[in-house]
Motif scaffolding. Structure first.
Motif, mmCIF file in Angstrom:
data_model
loop_
_atom_site.group_PDB
_atom_site.id
_atom_site.type_symbol
_atom_site.label_atom_id
_atom_site.label_comp_id
_atom_site.label_asym_id
_atom_site.label_seq_id
_atom_site.Cartn_x
_atom_site.Cartn_y
_atom_site.Cartn_z
ATOM 1 N N HIS A 56 0.829 -1.212 0.000
ATOM 2 C CA HIS A 56 0.000 0.000 0.000
ATOM 3 C C HIS A 56 0.856 1.252 0.000
ATOM 4 C CE1 HIS A 56 -4.144 -0.677 -0.417
ATOM 5 N NE2 HIS A 56 -4.310 -1.422 0.658
ATOM 6 N N ASP A 58 1.343 4.000 -1.777
ATOM 7 C CA ASP A 58 0.794 4.762 -2.892
ATOM 8 C C ASP A 58 1.521 6.097 -3.027
ATOM 9 O OD1 ASP A 58 -0.111 6.180 -0.779
ATOM 10 O OD2 ASP A 58 -2.203 5.607 -0.992
ATOM 11 N N GLU A 59 0.980 6.961 -3.893
ATOM 12 C CA GLU A 59 1.684 8.212 -4.201
ATOM 13 C C GLU A 59 1.833 9.138 -2.995
ATOM 14 O OE1 GLU A 59 -1.026 9.645 -7.279
ATOM 15 O OE2 GLU A 59 -1.795 11.084 -5.828
ATOM 16 N N ARG A 60 0.869 9.093 -2.074
ATOM 17 C CA ARG A 60 0.966 9.954 -0.890
ATOM 18 C C ARG A 60 2.137 9.507 0.000
ATOM 19 N NH1 ARG A 60 -1.090 9.991 4.315
ATOM 20 N NH2 ARG A 60 -1.793 7.891 3.874
ATOM 21 N N GLY A 162 -2.192 13.848 6.750
ATOM 22 C CA GLY A 162 -3.372 13.106 7.184
ATOM 23 C C GLY A 162 -3.199 11.631 7.478
ATOM 24 N N GLU A 169 -16.671 8.270 8.801
ATOM 25 C CA GLU A 169 -17.766 7.406 8.317
ATOM 26 C C GLU A 169 -18.497 6.742 9.471
ATOM 27 O OE1 GLU A 169 -16.735 5.933 3.892
ATOM 28 O OE2 GLU A 169 -15.706 4.912 5.483
ATOM 29 N N GLN B 16 -14.848 4.388 1.952
ATOM 30 C CA GLN B 16 -13.485 4.824 1.627
ATOM 31 C C GLN B 16 -12.607 3.628 1.276
ATOM 32 O OE1 GLN B 16 -12.403 6.950 5.177
ATOM 33 N NE2 GLN B 16 -13.150 8.908 4.390
ATOM 34 N N ASP B 21 -9.476 0.687 -2.601
ATOM 35 C CA ASP B 21 -9.085 -0.568 -3.258
ATOM 36 C C ASP B 21 -9.233 -0.474 -4.770
ATOM 37 O OD1 ASP B 21 -8.383 -1.751 -0.923
ATOM 38 O OD2 ASP B 21 -10.265 -2.850 -0.645
ATOM 39 N N VAL B 25 -5.062 2.699 -4.005
ATOM 40 C CA VAL B 25 -4.373 3.558 -3.032
ATOM 41 C C VAL B 25 -4.818 3.128 -1.636
ATOM 42 C CG1 VAL B 25 -4.132 5.554 -4.557
ATOM 43 C CG2 VAL B 25 -6.187 5.318 -3.156
ATOM 44 N N SER B 26 -4.229 3.746 -0.623
ATOM 45 C CA SER B 26 -4.627 3.382 0.740
ATOM 46 C C SER B 26 -5.874 4.171 1.153
ATOM 47 C CB SER B 26 -3.488 3.654 1.707
ATOM 48 O OG SER B 26 -3.265 5.038 1.793
ATOM 49 N N ARG B 27 -6.566 3.641 2.149
ATOM 50 C CA ARG B 27 -7.764 4.327 2.644
ATOM 51 C C ARG B 27 -7.388 5.682 3.244
ATOM 52 N NH1 ARG B 27 -10.501 5.201 7.112
ATOM 53 N NH2 ARG B 27 -8.906 4.229 8.376
ATOM 54 N N GLN B 28 -6.199 5.746 3.857
ATOM 55 C CA GLN B 28 -5.739 7.003 4.441
ATOM 56 C C GLN B 28 -5.554 8.079 3.377
ATOM 57 O OE1 GLN B 28 -5.436 7.977 7.583
ATOM 58 N NE2 GLN B 28 -6.240 6.029 8.253
ATOM 59 N N THR B 29 -5.185 7.647 2.182
ATOM 60 C CA THR B 29 -5.016 8.613 1.094
ATOM 61 C C THR B 29 -6.372 9.210 0.696
ATOM 62 O OG1 THR B 29 -3.030 7.524 0.277
ATOM 63 C CG2 THR B 29 -4.238 8.875 -1.301
ATOM 64 N N LEU B 31 -8.975 9.424 2.598
ATOM 65 C CA LEU B 31 -9.379 10.268 3.739
ATOM 66 C C LEU B 31 -8.644 11.612 3.698
ATOM 67 C CD1 LEU B 31 -10.937 10.444 6.422
ATOM 68 C CD2 LEU B 31 -8.999 9.363 7.531
ATOM 69 N N PRO B 40 -4.162 15.150 -4.736
ATOM 70 C CA PRO B 40 -3.731 13.974 -5.505
ATOM 71 C C PRO B 40 -2.958 14.379 -6.755
ATOM 72 C CG PRO B 40 -6.046 14.412 -5.887
ATOM 73 C CD PRO B 40 -5.598 15.370 -4.838
ATOM 74 N N LEU B 44 -4.016 10.394 -10.503
ATOM 75 C CA LEU B 44 -5.038 9.895 -9.572
ATOM 76 C C LEU B 44 -6.334 10.703 -9.707
ATOM 77 C CD1 LEU B 44 -5.862 7.974 -7.338
ATOM 78 C CD2 LEU B 44 -4.794 9.513 -5.674
#
Lengths: 169, 69
Positions: A56, A58-60, A162, A169, B16, B21, B25-29, B31, B40, B44
């Motif tokens: 996981h 990712d770009e962030r 973040g 949610e 999210q 999925d 990307v990750s769920r944190q991204t 969020l 982004p 993305l």
């Protein structure tokens, strides 16, 4: 392979390296074992990391790592430069360079004394500081400092982008 | 940059986790994007717009306030 399994493998490899380091220092007194071991460990971990299926990253995450690395370098080069300059000053502070007579800490008994530099150190900078072993400690300290800087910046940017926000949610 | 991802997510009844999925990307991204803490990449953003079947402008609007340094 899962990410947690990878971390477990990392811990095992680290323990093996500690053992090999001990063997290198105490048993055979040769650095070749630990040096080869570290290089092999890095290669093995790199190969295993490619098998991790749930990274996981990712770009962030990549951006967080890039920003942290950049800030770490910005701070670290100053520290490295300062320590290097300090070492150079000590290096030149001896006969044959920019000093005609030995400095007091290299000749504690005065110009006519037979006391050697190594006989009195008292925690002051001495010629021994320039020996490879002590330079190794200094380098290790710098590496650990670099690691701490990176982790610090990593935490800062992860928070800023973040990482630990709670879900609404 | 402001965005309406939360609105579109609600419209499509997506969590999210599911959106993360599907976009790899990750769920944190997700969020962080929803909260405006992370802008982004263009890729993305296009993937998100394509996922919801709209244009980028419908989801993202530029706002100098709160832009990432």
């Amino acid at each position: 392979m899962k990410k947690n399994t990878f971390y477990l493998v990392c811990a095992i490899v680290a323990l093996i390296n500690v053992l090999i380091f001990w063997v290198s220092v105490v048993q055979d007194r040769t650095p070749i074992y630990i040096q080869i071991s570290i290089v092999l460990s890095a290669i093995v971990l790199y190969i295993i990391k490619r098998e991790v299926k749930d990274p996981h990253e990712d770009e962030r995450m990549v951006q967080i790592n890039q920003m942290s690395a950049m800030r770490t370098l910005e701070i670290f080069w100053i520290v490295f430069f300062v320590i290097s300059l300090g070492s150079i000053v000590w290096g030149f502070d001896r006969p044959g360079h920019f000093r005609e007579n030995p400095p007091p800490y290299l000749n504690p008994g005065g110009p006519d004394s037979s006391l050697s530099a190594g006989s009195v150190t008292g925690g002051l900078p001495s010629e021994g500081f320039l020996f490879a072993g002590n330079i190794g400690f200094l380098q290790l300290f710098l590496l650990v400092l670099m690691l701490f800087l990176f982790v610090g910046f990593r935490l800062y940017y992860a928070r800023k982008l973040g990482e630990w926000d709670t879900d609404e949610e | 940059m402001k965005n309406k991802i939360k609105v579109y997510r609600a419209m499509h009844d997506l969590t999210q986790e599911k959106l993360a999925d599907d976009l790899a990307v990750s769920r944190q991204t997700i969020l962080a994007i929803e909260k405006g803490k992370y802008d982004p990449s263009l890729e993305l953003a296009f993937k998100m717009a394509s996922y919801f079947g709209v244009t980028i402008e419908e989801i993202f609007t530029y706002s100098a306030e709160g832009a990432q340094e």
